[in-house]
Design an enzyme around this catalytic site. Structure first.
Site, PDB file in Angstrom:
ATOM      1  N   ALA A 264       0.796  -1.226   0.000  1.00 32.71           N
ATOM      2  CA  ALA A 264       0.000   0.000   0.000  1.00 32.71           C
ATOM      3  C   ALA A 264       0.828   1.274   0.000  1.00 32.71           C
ATOM      4  CB  ALA A 264      -0.911   0.002   1.229  1.00 32.71           C
TER       5      ALA A 264
ATOM      6  N   HIS B 239      -0.795   6.655   4.575  1.00 30.25           N
ATOM      7  CA  HIS B 239       0.523   6.156   4.949  1.00 30.25           C
ATOM      8  C   HIS B 239       1.543   7.269   4.703  1.00 30.25           C
ATOM      9  CE1 HIS B 239      -1.323   2.181   4.960  1.00 30.25           C
ATOM     10  NE2 HIS B 239      -1.828   2.470   3.776  1.00 30.25           N
TER      11      HIS B 239
END
Length: 262
Positions: free
Chosen positions: A119, A215
């Site tokens: 990801a 993130h």
């Protein structure tokens, strides 16, 4: 193209199977937990095999989508049989015993473990920066409260009643990867690209205002510094699973590209 097998039948596995089928490269075999064979056959649309030894006779490339338990249970056997294993379960590599077992198996059998980027992005820049020396790397993971369901976050926070962002973990990437096997594979990817599991700092946050999984990597070293952030959508079937993670595994299977061989 090589024959491709898959471990698991969850949201990521289903996405990968569909994407590869659209390419004209259907999954040849699926390895599922006992009692889940029929579910796996329907979900993936492939022959179900009983164990990794049989899988190795059906597939040259095996995509691991079954989390830490899947890589732990089957990785060494597949590598020992000469398979290429593409894994999203990077957090499992925080266990030095498992790493030693898989390296020994790969050395004997000629298999290769390829790490999908999952990801996160910027791993190429981070690994390049590590060549010159890194002084600081921190990973920050932010998800909506329901994205942390079933994790230790439930013990630290009342996820259902949060009204503001709250940190539920601060520590090393190794501790995060081992404590959050379904949530912290990105932290492991950052650690492997940069300064390792024990030197990489991690902060995990539940944010009731978040609609995506975010993130962030902060890095500083001889190269200078960077601050990289990516906000990604989860797969519709599973709020813990990143759509980009599934896409990265498809890319690795399509053209052999992986950001790291381990």
């Amino acid at each position: 193209m090589s024959a491709i097998g898959i471990i698991g039948q969850g949201a990521i596995a289903r996405y990968i199977a569909q994407a590869l089928a659209e390419d004209g490269t259907p999954i040849t075999a699926v390895l599922a937990r006992p009692g889940r064979e029929e579910v796996a056959r329907i979900a993936i649309g492939a022959e179900v095999v009983a164990n990794a030894t049989v899988m190795a006779t059906c597939a040259d490339v095996v995509i691991d989508c079954a989390g830490h338990a899947g890589l732990t249970a089957h990785g060494a056997t597949l590598l020992g049989a000469g398979c290429e294993v593409v894994t999203l379960s990077l957090g499992a590599l925080a266990d030095p015993v498992l790493v030693a077992q898989m390296k020994d198996a790969a050395r004997v059998g000629g298999g290769t473990l390829r790490l999908a980027s999952g990801a996160i992005g910027a791993l190429d820049a981070l690994s390049a920066a590590a060549v010159g020396g890194l002084e600081h790397v921190r990973y920050i993971g932010i998800k909506p409260p329901h994205g942390w369901a079933g994790s230790p976050a439930e013990e630290a926070l009342d996820l259902a009643t949060l009204t503001a962002p709250a940190t539920h973990f601060t520590g090393t990437a190794r501790a995060a990867a081992l404590a959050y096997p379904k949530n912290a594979n990105v932290a492991a990817a950052v650690a492997l690209a940069g300064i390792g599991f024990d030197a990489t700092e991690v902060q995990l946050i539940a944010d009731p205002g978040a609609t995506q999984n975010t993130h962030r990597i902060e890095a500083r070293g001889a190269f200078g510094s960077f601050d990289f952030t990516i906000s990604g959508n989860a797969l519709p079937d599973n709020p813990k699973s990143s759509a980009l993670a599934a896409m990265s595994a498809v890319r690795a299977a399509r053209n052999g590209a992986a950001w790291m061989r381990f």
